[in-house]
Scaffold this active site. Structure first.
Site, PDB file in Angstrom:
ATOM      1  N   TRP A 147      -1.998  -4.223 -17.127  1.00 30.24           N
ATOM      2  CA  TRP A 147      -1.806  -4.833 -15.692  1.00 30.24           C
ATOM      3  C   TRP A 147      -2.617  -6.156 -15.793  1.00 30.24           C
ATOM      4  CZ3 TRP A 147       2.221  -3.026 -13.600  1.00 30.24           C
ATOM      5  CH2 TRP A 147       2.323  -1.663 -13.449  1.00 30.24           C
ATOM      6  N   ASP A 206      -8.078  -6.461  -9.092  1.00 34.47           N
ATOM      7  CA  ASP A 206      -6.923  -5.501  -8.843  1.00 34.47           C
ATOM      8  C   ASP A 206      -7.508  -3.981  -8.647  1.00 34.47           C
ATOM      9  OD1 ASP A 206      -4.869  -3.812  -9.123  1.00 34.47           O
ATOM     10  OD2 ASP A 206      -3.752  -4.687 -10.927  1.00 34.47           O
ATOM     11  N   LYS A 233      -1.364   4.860  -5.235  1.00 31.35           N
ATOM     12  CA  LYS A 233      -2.249   5.765  -6.124  1.00 31.35           C
ATOM     13  C   LYS A 233      -3.234   6.382  -5.369  1.00 31.35           C
ATOM     14  CE  LYS A 233      -0.322   3.193  -9.404  1.00 31.35           C
ATOM     15  NZ  LYS A 233      -0.660   2.000 -10.032  1.00 31.35           N
TER      16      LYS A 233
HETATM   17  C1  LIG Z   1       0.177   0.598 -10.653  1.00 31.28           C
HETATM   18  C2  LIG Z   1      -0.642  -0.400 -10.910  1.00 31.28           C
HETATM   19  C3  LIG Z   1      -0.002  -1.811 -10.573  1.00 31.28           C
HETATM   20  C4  LIG Z   1       1.456  -2.152 -10.023  1.00 31.28           C
HETATM   21  O1  LIG Z   1       1.609  -1.836  -8.682  1.00 31.28           O
HETATM   22  P1  LIG Z   1       2.908  -1.946  -8.098  1.00 31.28           P
HETATM   23  O2  LIG Z   1       2.722  -1.604  -6.805  1.00 31.28           O
HETATM   24  O3  LIG Z   1       4.077  -1.122  -8.938  1.00 31.28           O
HETATM   25  O4  LIG Z   1       3.254  -3.134  -8.369  1.00 31.28           O
HETATM   26  C5  LIG Z   1      -0.787  -2.879 -10.793  1.00 31.28           C
HETATM   27  N1  LIG Z   1      -2.091  -2.828 -11.102  1.00 31.28           N
HETATM   28  C6  LIG Z   1      -2.648  -1.478 -11.361  1.00 31.28           C
HETATM   29  C7  LIG Z   1      -4.027  -1.252 -11.835  1.00 31.28           C
HETATM   30  C8  LIG Z   1      -1.990  -0.419 -11.284  1.00 31.28           C
HETATM   31  O5  LIG Z   1      -2.324   0.859 -11.612  1.00 31.28           O
END
Ligand SMILES: *Cc1c(COP(=O)(O)O)cnc(C)c1O
Length: 357
Positions: free
Chosen positions: A99, A166, A190
């Site tokens: 990511w 993030d 998540k």
């Molecule tokens: C799942 C995830 C993403 C991507 O998320 P989307 O909503 O599918 O774009 C980005 N960063 C992390 C740390 C993730 O776990």
């Protein structure tokens, strides 16, 4: 037999959150209309938006001077929105996995990207600690939990420049000091609710400093100034977030869930470390509380598919590791009860009896 969902995302949510959301889809607030067919500008949905915003602020102790907004496009959209709004010349990124790489790739479209450190050479089994953040960077971007590789930054970092995080896969799993961050973003699916909405917490004063033109929908200010209602927001996912956060508040908030999350992770990591057949993939101090990765020891390789089936027969679902790590990944997000982790530990011990030499 009870079934436990260890999926990395979209992932387990509190049962009452999706039950309540299902009810609102059939009949929203006793109106006999569906949540899906009423105006987002009506007072009933406005109340949902207000409560969800307030719950984010309350649960994370968001200080004055910050805004909470809800946008579409997933966390992946933030990979470009962050540099669009904040990167004038140069940005610093910590490369801790897939990511982080995706975030860096987008930032390069807007300016210079300095990778301050990377654990790529070890397949991201640890969080780099010794690095220098350039004092002239517009911001420093981190991924607090690396969903795929199973590492996590357990402390709020000190940064001489605006810290951007993030937190898609560990938001609301532990207390954070929001005042240390300029911007936090998280895709909901998540730990916070259903897929389709992204939570952004942004310090107002960091915006408006880049000289480029920003398209209306990609400008954080648009969403701040319109209470996340500039256009039609993702109403159902936001409602799902509200229900998930109500549940979190009811069980004692982020401090209480952090305690549970530590207990769950300790139970599983202790088993991984004790087991003569399994082993962890990351350095212990950086192990994630949310995504627990493990593999068979080299002398027991070749049992992956068999163990996945074995676990499924015992109610344990979606533990297959990401292809870039292999083995297994148990995602133990907030809504996973300790009974689920215990069931997995039991399955590991039973399987060990079957194959141990
Ligand atoms: C799942 C995830 C993403 C991507 O998320 P989307 O909503 O599918 O774009 C980005 N960063 C992390 C740390 C993730 O776990």
């Amino acid at each position: 037999m009870e079934k436990f969902n260890f999926s990395p995302g979209p992932s387990i949510l509190p049962k009452e959150a999706f039950e309540e959301t299902a009810k609102a889809i059939l009949n929203f607030n006793g109106s006999s209309f569906s949540l899906m067919e009423v105006s987002h500008r009506g007072k009933d949905f406005q109340a949902v938006m207000d409560e969800t915003t307030d719950l984010v602020k309350e649960l994370l102790n968001v200080p004055a001077g910050y805004s909470v907004i809800f946008v579409g496009g997933g966390a992946s959209m933030q990979f470009c929105m962050v540099p669009f709004n904040l990167l004038e010349k140069k940005a610093a990124y910590l490369n801790t996995g897939t990511w982080a790489n995706k975030a860096m790739k987008e930032a390069k479209l807007f300016g210079e990207v300095v990778e301050v450190a990377s654990s790529k050479d070890s397949n991201y089994t640890f969080i780099p600690k010794d690095y220098k953040i350039p004092a002239d960077a517009d911001y420093f971007h981190i991924t607090t939990n690396n969903t795929i590789f199973g590492t996590e930054i357990h402390k709020d970092l000190e940064s001489p420049v605006t810290l951007v995080a993030d937190m898609s896969s560990d938001i609301f799993s532990r207390p954070v000091d929001v005042s240390k961050y300029g911007l936090i973003y998280a895709g909901a699916q998540k730990n916070a609710g259903p897929a389709g909405v992204t939570i952004v917490i942004v310090k107002d004063e960091i915006l408006g400093k880049v000289t480029r033109q920003i398209p209306t929908m990609l400008n954080y200010k648009t969403h701040m100034e319109n209470g996340s209602m500039f256009n039609t927001p993702p109403v159902v996912p936001i409602y799902g977030c509200m229900q998930t956060l109500r549940w979190l508040k009811k069980i004692g908030g982020v401090e209480a869930i952090y305690k549970r999350n530590k207990e769950k992770a300790a139970l599983l990591y202790n088993e991984i470390d004790r087991s003569p057949v399994f082993m962890g993939t990351c350095v212990p101090e950086d192990r994630s509380l949310m995504n627990i990765c493990f593999v068979f020891k080299p002398e027991y390789e070749g049992h992956d598919a068999e163990f996945i089936e074995f676990a499924k027969e015992r109610g344990i679902y979606s533990i297959k590791g990401h292809r870039s790590v292999g083995g297994f990944r148990a995602s133990t997000y907030n809504a996973m009860p300790i009974q689920g982790v215990q069931a997995l530990v039991n399955a590991m011990q039973e399987f060990e009896k079957k194959i141990a030499k």
